[in-house]
Write an enzyme that holds these catalytic residues in place. Sequence first.
Site, PDB file in Angstrom:
ATOM      1  N   CYS A 139       0.756  -1.210   0.129  1.00  0.00           N
ATOM      2  CA  CYS A 139       0.193   0.022  -0.066  1.00  0.00           C
ATOM      3  C   CYS A 139       1.128   1.258   0.054  1.00  0.00           C
ATOM      4  CB  CYS A 139      -1.148  -0.118   0.997  1.00  0.00           C
ATOM      5  SG  CYS A 139      -2.397   1.183   0.934  1.00  0.00           S
ATOM      6  N   HIS A 229      -4.497  -4.595   0.514  1.00  0.00           N
ATOM      7  CA  HIS A 229      -3.969  -5.080   1.604  1.00  0.00           C
ATOM      8  C   HIS A 229      -4.230  -6.426   1.726  1.00  0.00           C
ATOM      9  CE1 HIS A 229      -2.468  -1.760   3.900  1.00  0.00           C
ATOM     10  NE2 HIS A 229      -3.506  -0.993   3.426  1.00  0.00           N
ATOM     11  N   GLU A 231      -3.191  -8.862   3.236  1.00  0.00           N
ATOM     12  CA  GLU A 231      -2.883  -9.453   4.550  1.00  0.00           C
ATOM     13  C   GLU A 231      -3.969  -9.244   5.597  1.00  0.00           C
ATOM     14  OE1 GLU A 231      -1.449  -5.135   5.149  1.00  0.00           O
ATOM     15  OE2 GLU A 231      -1.736  -6.618   3.673  1.00  0.00           O
TER      16      GLU A 231
END
Length: 287
Positions: A139, A229, A231
Site C-alpha cells: 500500500c 491489503h 494481509e
Amino acid sequence: MSIYLKKPVRGLNLLEEGSIEYSISSQRPKDSKSIGILNLMPNKYETEAQFIKLFDSMKQSVYLRFIRILNHEFKNSYRSYLENTYETFENIKKEKLDGIIITGAPLEKIAFEEVNYWSELQDIFDFIEGNVKTSFFICWAAQAALYHYYGIRKYTSDKKISGVYKHYKVEEEKILDNLSFPLNCPHSRYSGISRSDLENNHGVKTLLNSQEVGELLLFHENKFFILGHIEYDREVLKSEYFRDLSRGIDAQTPKNYFPMDNIKEEPIYSWRNEGKVLFSNWIKYYL
C-alpha cells in the site's frame, strides 16, 4: 513447517490459543528463511498477528524479524514495547535477510518528503537494493518505493477507496501460480499511482489489475509492490469504517464486503486463501 520469532510479540495474544505453532529463537534456525517486517502500521499488534497467520502452515520455515523506524515518535503505549521487542534496521544489517516486507502507513495525503522518517526509509530502500534477495512493499510503502526507485508519483483524492475488489491477471509471473482469478483483495487508501509515470517506467510490470481501482500488484527485479491489503484479517475494513464514522468522516460502506451491504452482518472473508498462496509463492520462487 515452523514459524520462528526472535522475540515474542504481543500480536500472539490476539491469536486463538493453540491455533499457531511457533518457536522463539535468538538466532536464525538453519532450516528457515529470514524475513524482516518493517511494521509502519498504527495498530502494531494487529499487524503482527496478521503476518504470523499469513505465514502459518507454509512448507518453508520462516524466521520473522519485526523492525521499527528510529526517526518517529510512536504513541506512548508502543514506545517501550517497540524498543524492547523490535529491532532497528542498523541491527538487521549485521545479519543477512532473505526477504523484507514493508507495510503500509496512514500517510497517503502527506508528501513523501514531508514524512518525518523519509530519509531513514530512503536509506532502507537503498540498502534493500543490493543486499536483500527480494522485497514486498504494501500500500503506502509500495507507493513510496515506486517513487524512490523509479520516480512514479502518487496522486491523492478526498474520496477513500475502501472495499474488496476483483483483480485480473495482466502478465504471467511465478508469484501468481495456483491463484484463482478474478482475485479478491481489500483496498483502503486515499491515493494511487500516476498512470503516465507507470507507462514511462523502467521496466515495472503490472501483474494484477482491477477495472474499478486500477493496479494491484506490480513487479520489477525481485521487488513486488501491492497497492491493496491482501494481509488484512476479516474485520479490519469494518474497524476502519466505524473508526472513520466515529471521527465524523463521511465514510462510504466498503464495497463488496458486507453481505448485501448490510453493516450488521459479518463481513465476507473472500481473500484469505489468496493471501496465503501469494506469500507462499513469494517464498518458494524468490527467496
